[in-house]
Scaffold this motif. Sequence first.
Motif: not given
Length: 572
Positions: A259, A263, A279-280, A283-284, A286-287, A292-295
């Motif tokens: 992760y 990032k 980025c994709e 997201a994967r 995280s899911e 944690p969701a990447f924000i």
Amino acid sequence: MKKHNTLSISPITLAKAFWIFMIIFFLFFSLSGCSSLLEGKKAGVTNSTGIPANSDSDENATSNQTNITNGVTTSIIAAKSGNSNGSGSSEDPASIGQSTISETAEDNQKNDTSDSKTENTGNTNDLETQRYYFELGIKSFEEAKYVEAQYYLEKIKSDYIILADYIKFYIAKSMLLQKKYDMAVENYRNLIDNFPQSIFQEKATIELGDAYYLKKDFVKAAGQYKIFQTKFPDSGLIPYSLFQSGVCKEKNSNFEEAYADYKNIYIKYPESDYAKYACENLARLSEQNGLPAFIPTVDELYARAEKLFSIYYYDMALADFNKIIASSDASNKYPDIYSKTLFKTGMCYFNMNDYANSKKYLDMNYERFPTGGYADDSLYYLGRCLTNLNASNEAIQTYKMLLEKFPQSNYADDSLYRCGRISYMADDWQNAAFYYQRVIDEYPGGDKLPDVYWELGWIQYRLEEFDSALITFDKMSVSFKGTSLEEKSLFWKAKCLQKLDKQSEAIEIYKKIFSINALSYYGFASAKALEIIGNPVSMPVIDKNLNPENQNISKIIPEIYNELIPPNITNI
């Protein structure tokens, strides 16, 4: 009646002969056709970006999102490495090449060479034979015949010392593309350890990581990619190495470290093709793995946008800057970042020649942060925008505001100069001269000094204020003594002296210019002026012989003088 003896052949014998013939036929065509069959075999498939769509055969049924984590394939290695001194293959290197060396093919190739080369094929001690095998090896590599390439290069790896690192690299890469990963690792390691100055250090270091990856030793692969990032921090392959590192960590279930790598790509290398895939993957992760969701934070968004701005990706930078501006609390929680964001947004539009939108955001920054770190910058570029929008009076007022509130700004002397330029272009020479004189008086160390001296002196000359012009050009010659500006200012000083009927002083100045550099523009112009006055000077005789012993030639062609090599003259 006499009988003739006839040959009797049993059906069993016929059947045996038929099958022997078929076996020989099959073997012949199998041997001759094996290379072409193998050349059609592919090791992997890549998508249009060069990111592997699938590198592991046991993962063919996975989703496209999962495929992104599969990492390197041999196709990636070749696309990444490219030509090296003209020796890289432009074809898909996933073709494995010929599995055996045909002795007949080798003999035919050698028959095309001289007799001396043919005689030396068993001995690689002479330089000509070494060069011959090297050329064959590189040619085979370019044709994706990696077994042949390895064969030829192995013959000279211990003898052709001058190109030893080249040979090691192409042997290693040939083995890698044959899927001989252990041998590839050994050769890459040998090159890295024993040839520290080789031009192949960067490629060997990254491809060693690829070799570990392809042999599915993901721990060593991740470690090697880390070594590459440390040794070559400015390499264009850093995003690739980070992506591969993340893939390896995922395969070792180190999801948090993966992760972090993804990032890092997204924030620090936003221009890279890998940023989208990183980025994709974030997201994967995280899911699927509970991370944690990447924000991105405001800091991270600004760092990413600033990087894009610095490399002129203004459209992409605007997308991230606008996310910060749209944030509900960025202005209050992060005032410095918010101010910089407004300014950089204005500068994106300025650099894209959209002066109306540029003015909008620069105005917003100055009004919201009138004493901030980018207040004077905003005022200066507001003046530039207004000038380009044909609002000259407003531009001058904006520059004056900058000078009043930020007299020590780096933009102060430039603001005065631009006030002078606006006045000059409007034929308001008096005001132009006023602003130029202020630059000389108030900012004598500024970078606009050469321009303002010249333009002020020229305005005074055109206004026939020859006494003032004489003083200006004299100060200019003193300020820029030893440069081409000295000749220029002295020449116009002499012209002013002539206008003031000080002929003898003008003659002395013209002679001085001529003595500085008779062959320059102002040297010729001074000679012409002296001729008109009636005091001609003799031009120096130029020795045009192109020879390093000719001292004058260095003045005529200085750019190549140092490259001239004195001829070696041998007495016979």
